[in-house]
Scaffold this active site. Sequence first.
Site, short mmCIF file in Angstrom:
data_model
loop_
_atom_site.label_atom_id
_atom_site.label_comp_id
_atom_site.label_asym_id
_atom_site.label_seq_id
_atom_site.Cartn_x
_atom_site.Cartn_y
_atom_site.Cartn_z
N ASP A 42 -18.71 23.37 -14.85
CA ASP A 42 -18.79 23.69 -16.27
C ASP A 42 -19.47 22.49 -16.93
O ASP A 42 -19.37 21.38 -16.42
CB ASP A 42 -17.36 23.89 -16.79
CG ASP A 42 -17.27 23.74 -18.30
OD1 ASP A 42 -17.95 24.50 -18.99
OD2 ASP A 42 -16.51 22.87 -18.75
P1 ADP Z 1 -18.55 25.69 -22.48
O1 ADP Z 1 -18.74 26.66 -21.38
O2 ADP Z 1 -19.77 24.82 -22.64
O3 ADP Z 1 -17.27 24.86 -22.36
P2 ADP Z 1 -17.55 27.62 -24.54
O4 ADP Z 1 -17.57 28.89 -23.77
O5 ADP Z 1 -16.24 27.04 -24.91
O6 ADP Z 1 -18.53 26.51 -23.89
O7 ADP Z 1 -18.36 27.86 -25.88
C1 ADP Z 1 -19.66 28.40 -25.83
C2 ADP Z 1 -20.34 28.32 -27.15
O8 ADP Z 1 -19.62 29.11 -28.12
C3 ADP Z 1 -20.37 26.95 -27.76
O9 ADP Z 1 -21.45 26.20 -27.27
C4 ADP Z 1 -20.51 27.27 -29.24
O10 ADP Z 1 -21.86 27.57 -29.53
C5 ADP Z 1 -19.69 28.52 -29.41
N1 ADP Z 1 -18.34 28.24 -29.88
C6 ADP Z 1 -17.18 28.39 -29.20
N2 ADP Z 1 -16.11 28.07 -29.94
C7 ADP Z 1 -16.59 27.65 -31.14
C8 ADP Z 1 -16.00 27.17 -32.36
N3 ADP Z 1 -14.69 27.01 -32.50
N4 ADP Z 1 -16.84 26.86 -33.36
C9 ADP Z 1 -18.16 26.99 -33.25
N5 ADP Z 1 -18.78 27.44 -32.15
C10 ADP Z 1 -18.02 27.78 -31.10
MG MG Z 2 -15.62 23.11 -20.82
#
Ligand code: ADP
Ligand code: MG
Length: 351
Positions: A42
């Site tokens: 990740d």
């Molecule tokens: P990762 O796989 O990189 O850990 P996530 O699946 O948690 O990422 O989130 C993916 C995308 O969703 C983030 O890059 C962001 O663009 C958006 N996102 C998720 N949660 C939030 C939030 N609380 N506020 C704003 N954007 C969010």
């Molecule tokens: Mg993560």
Amino acid sequence: AIVISVPAAILSALSAAARGGVLFKGGGALETLAEVDIFAFDKTGTLTTGRAAVTRLVALDGDQAGFLSLLSGLEAHSEHHIAAAIHREALARDLQPVAVTDVNARPGIGIEGRDASGPVWAGNPYLAQAMGAPLDHPALQSLAEGADTVVYLGRGAQVLGAVTVADAPRGSSAPALAALRKGGVRRIVMMTGDNEKTAEVVAKELNIDQVLAGVLPKEKAAKVKELQSTGKTVAMAGDGVNDAPALAQANVGIAMESGTDIAIESADITLLKGDLNGILKAKKLSEATMSNIRQNLFFAFIYNLLGVPIAAGVLFPFIGILLSPMLASLAMTFSSISVISNALRLRNLKL
Ligand code: ADP
Ligand code: MG
């Protein structure tokens, strides 16, 4: 001695691992890790620190303070690293968050809620699209051209502005990945919910073979399954709630200690102190354990292989030797001692 060959090695290895800051939930991962073909990671919070910072801010109506107060009021209800970055920025500017209620997380795309004037949302282009909000304003397009993650704030189909958020790779990421590759891992994959552009920048820096960007939380486990489908053994490292199913699906799941409880629960291994070099240590230990088990089985069998025929009298017609019960039990003990002392060597393995 045959019976204790495997558990003795595994118990020794587990204690060496704990000393090296790597917690194994059981022996299974020790046996599998040595055979892993593909390592999947990740991005956010695993390859990067997860401690993001706000880098740019555009309020389309020019009121930056009002914009950030609303955004931080909404994000106050989220545990996402992006939310934490926005919260820190609001604090640094001495801003009071606006009261937001009826908050709903939209996993992998953002968050929505309601302030005094009605529904508001914050998130990535997918959420903006779902809200029917166009992102074609020149000031917004200039934000999207950079490598940082863009978070849009909107009210219905109207975008109010955006911030960019940046998150640097962990210091241990580049050396750990390089060492994995040197150790024979042929494919390193990065999987992220973040956009392609941001993902590519990190991937380039860390020399990653394959990037899967814009992966929704519910798709991560399916992606791991896809990697496994060609008969490959896959390890997955992650930290978030959204990584948990993928960690469970992988042949070996690896969680960061700094990650969410559910990720740690779903994983076979937890890396203490957020040090990715722990993966290397775990792999090295796994390889040493497997070869130690093979040695143990050799020790266990060799005594039996020699002792049993002698006891059965194969030598008796020629030189009149039978294995006396006393010698037999002595050999039995020696066989166990050989196995245990060989297994104990693992405890002192330099990781
Ligand atoms: P990762 O796989 O990189 O850990 P996530 O699946 O948690 O990422 O989130 C993916 C995308 O969703 C983030 O890059 C962001 O663009 C958006 N996102 C998720 N949660 C939030 C939030 N609380 N506020 C704003 N954007 C969010
Ligand atoms: Mg993560």
